[in-house]
Scaffold this motif. Sequence first.
Motif, mmCIF file in Angstrom:
data_model
loop_
_atom_site.group_PDB
_atom_site.id
_atom_site.type_symbol
_atom_site.label_atom_id
_atom_site.label_comp_id
_atom_site.label_asym_id
_atom_site.label_seq_id
_atom_site.Cartn_x
_atom_site.Cartn_y
_atom_site.Cartn_z
ATOM 1 N N LEU A 1 0.827 -1.212 0.000
ATOM 2 C CA LEU A 1 0.000 0.000 0.000
ATOM 3 C C LEU A 1 0.860 1.261 0.000
ATOM 4 N N ALA A 2 1.961 1.236 0.751
ATOM 5 C CA ALA A 2 2.854 2.398 0.764
ATOM 6 C C ALA A 2 3.413 2.659 -0.635
ATOM 7 N N ASP A 3 3.828 1.605 -1.316
ATOM 8 C CA ASP A 3 4.365 1.768 -2.664
ATOM 9 C C ASP A 3 3.279 2.193 -3.652
ATOM 10 N N ARG A 4 2.101 1.623 -3.522
ATOM 11 C CA ARG A 4 1.011 1.942 -4.442
ATOM 12 C C ARG A 4 0.651 3.430 -4.364
ATOM 13 N N HIS A 5 0.655 3.971 -3.161
ATOM 14 C CA HIS A 5 0.226 5.361 -2.977
ATOM 15 C C HIS A 5 1.401 6.317 -2.778
ATOM 16 N N GLU A 6 2.602 5.811 -2.975
ATOM 17 C CA GLU A 6 3.818 6.632 -2.913
ATOM 18 C C GLU A 6 3.941 7.397 -1.599
ATOM 19 N N VAL A 7 3.776 6.639 -0.491
ATOM 20 C CA VAL A 7 4.089 7.173 0.826
ATOM 21 C C VAL A 7 5.212 6.324 1.408
ATOM 22 N N LEU A 8 5.896 6.853 2.408
ATOM 23 C CA LEU A 8 7.012 6.129 3.017
ATOM 24 C C LEU A 8 6.502 5.161 4.078
ATOM 25 N N LEU A 9 7.347 4.186 4.420
ATOM 26 C CA LEU A 9 7.011 3.195 5.432
ATOM 27 C C LEU A 9 8.106 3.193 6.505
ATOM 28 N N ILE A 10 7.686 3.443 7.746
ATOM 29 C CA ILE A 10 8.605 3.467 8.887
ATOM 30 C C ILE A 10 8.276 2.302 9.802
ATOM 31 N N PHE A 11 9.288 1.528 10.175
ATOM 32 C CA PHE A 11 9.130 0.476 11.169
ATOM 33 C C PHE A 11 9.755 0.947 12.481
ATOM 34 N N ASP A 12 8.958 0.946 13.529
ATOM 35 C CA ASP A 12 9.443 1.252 14.872
ATOM 36 C C ASP A 12 9.822 -0.077 15.526
ATOM 37 N N GLU A 13 11.133 -0.384 15.515
ATOM 38 C CA GLU A 13 11.625 -1.640 16.090
ATOM 39 C C GLU A 13 12.336 -1.404 17.428
ATOM 40 N N ILE A 14 11.901 -0.367 18.129
ATOM 41 C CA ILE A 14 12.513 -0.076 19.422
ATOM 42 C C ILE A 14 12.285 -1.218 20.398
ATOM 43 N N PHE A 15 11.104 -1.816 20.366
ATOM 44 C CA PHE A 15 10.802 -2.987 21.190
ATOM 45 C C PHE A 15 11.203 -4.282 20.495
ATOM 46 N N ALA B 1 9.886 -11.014 8.460
ATOM 47 C CA ALA B 1 8.716 -10.752 7.619
ATOM 48 C C ALA B 1 9.088 -10.616 6.148
ATOM 49 N N GLY B 2 10.372 -10.419 5.867
ATOM 50 C CA GLY B 2 10.790 -10.208 4.483
ATOM 51 C C GLY B 2 10.352 -8.875 3.927
ATOM 52 N N VAL B 3 10.221 -7.873 4.792
ATOM 53 C CA VAL B 3 9.769 -6.538 4.381
ATOM 54 C C VAL B 3 10.807 -5.518 4.834
ATOM 55 N N THR B 4 11.250 -4.668 3.927
ATOM 56 C CA THR B 4 12.218 -3.629 4.259
ATOM 57 C C THR B 4 11.521 -2.278 4.264
ATOM 58 N N PRO B 5 11.533 -1.576 5.390
ATOM 59 C CA PRO B 5 10.938 -0.236 5.431
ATOM 60 C C PRO B 5 11.871 0.803 4.822
ATOM 61 N N ASP B 6 11.383 2.019 4.716
ATOM 62 C CA ASP B 6 12.226 3.119 4.240
ATOM 63 C C ASP B 6 13.073 3.694 5.366
ATOM 64 N N ILE B 7 12.533 3.632 6.592
ATOM 65 C CA ILE B 7 13.250 4.086 7.785
ATOM 66 C C ILE B 7 12.920 3.107 8.906
ATOM 67 N N ILE B 8 13.919 2.791 9.716
ATOM 68 C CA ILE B 8 13.700 1.942 10.885
ATOM 69 C C ILE B 8 14.262 2.639 12.109
ATOM 70 N N THR B 9 13.550 2.538 13.241
ATOM 71 C CA THR B 9 14.051 3.123 14.482
ATOM 72 C C THR B 9 14.451 2.009 15.439
ATOM 73 N N LEU B 10 15.559 2.230 16.147
ATOM 74 C CA LEU B 10 16.129 1.240 17.055
ATOM 75 C C LEU B 10 16.495 1.900 18.378
ATOM 76 N N SER B 11 16.369 1.151 19.466
ATOM 77 C CA SER B 11 16.828 1.620 20.773
ATOM 78 C C SER B 11 16.763 0.457 21.748
ATOM 79 N N LYS B 12 16.256 0.681 22.978
ATOM 80 C CA LYS B 12 16.067 -0.353 23.994
ATOM 81 C C LYS B 12 17.276 -1.297 24.104
ATOM 82 N N ALA B 13 17.217 -2.460 23.433
ATOM 83 C CA ALA B 13 18.272 -3.470 23.582
ATOM 84 C C ALA B 13 19.517 -3.167 22.755
#
Length: 422
Positions: A227-241, A256-268
């Motif tokens: 859906l993000a690609d179809r409508h030309e919006v970005l996809l962010i994965f929050d992987e802090i947890f 999942a075999g899915v690569t976002p445009d931006i990923i966030t990391l922290s916690k561990a």
Amino acid sequence: MTDWLDRGAPHVWRPYCQMKTAPTPLPVARTDGARIILEDGRELVDGIASWWTACHGYNHPHIAKAVSDQLARAPHVMFGGLAHAPAYDLARRLAALLPGDLDHVFFAESGSVSVEIAMKMAIQFWINRGVSGRSKFVSFLGGYHGDTLATMTICDPEEGMHSLFSGVMPSQHVVALPRDRDSEAALDALLAEKGYEIAALIVEPRIQGAGGMLIHDDEVLRRLRVLADRHEVLLIFDEIFTGFGRTGDLFACQGAGVTPDIITLSKALTGGTLPLSAAVASRRIFQAFWSDDAGAALMHGPTYMANPLACAAAGASLDLFEAGDWKADVARIELALRRGLEPCRGAAGVVDVRTLGAIGVVEFEAAVDSGGLCQQFAELGCWIRPMGKVVYLTPPFVTTDAELAQLTGVIRKVLGAADSQG
């Protein structure tokens, strides 16, 4: 032994509690492995890894040595105009471990700030490409992304933690995850109608953490990418947890075999030792900022970003992940949590029991008495801090089988579940 607690109590504003009525916090003397040792000598098996951070357990000697060695060299230098090996080495290693072309690492201190940076990247990406008006985000019911002002706008508005701040910041589109055909069609329609104002979709992959430990399958993430690609919006994965092994893969997006445009990391990220976070962008995102025009730069710079001590700790934590032992531990923990918590399904008020990787959840039909339950668990030798409608476990990966049995057994005992574990 606890004079410091009495002297400091009038001055410390504690998190997530009503200070007037909250019980006195338990005074901690030290930590070791999967245990918290209190000032009075009692030991608590930590069932939540200090808010999901201490993945390798406390006081891991490899991480401690890396921090000690770095402390002798340079505890901190500003990252504006200067560089140091711990940050550059860490960025290179993260880029190699992350899927696809998530190659460009922007460091910060806290998870909430990394999400705000990701949001800022997404908005400016469109500005730098000459597209105006794309400043809104689509997030999802049950989601949680932080307590700072901008991140509050993309959390579940009905979850309650941030309801007091409704209207303070611009509203966002918070909708149902595309779990089925109807919800997928609804999101598709929203993006078709409002795509002109939407910068990005943002989601916690596989499990929404602080919003209720709500699990969704990987097909949801694949639908979001389409859906993000179809409508030309970005996809962010929050992987802090979810990042760094908690769901069974090093990163949930990998499994999942899915690569976002931006990923966030922290916690561990640092193995639960020092504050550090990162927003990692794909080449396409980074290229929108790569310009001779100074105005196209990302004007952001947390004072302690890329702190050398924290980066050294993160590098040592990655060493432990690359050794690979954590995978068997997560599988072992998942099995123990599933077996140990399943009897809770018959306890009063329980509506679901679920596990994913090193995460075990008992969900109730209504909010639980978090403080009261926490106190009961502690009296029985375990540190378990329920939230909302769930009692959950996210133990360190080094937690022994005996300690896992103690954690799940205590939950069964307090909840009044039939104990079929012997």
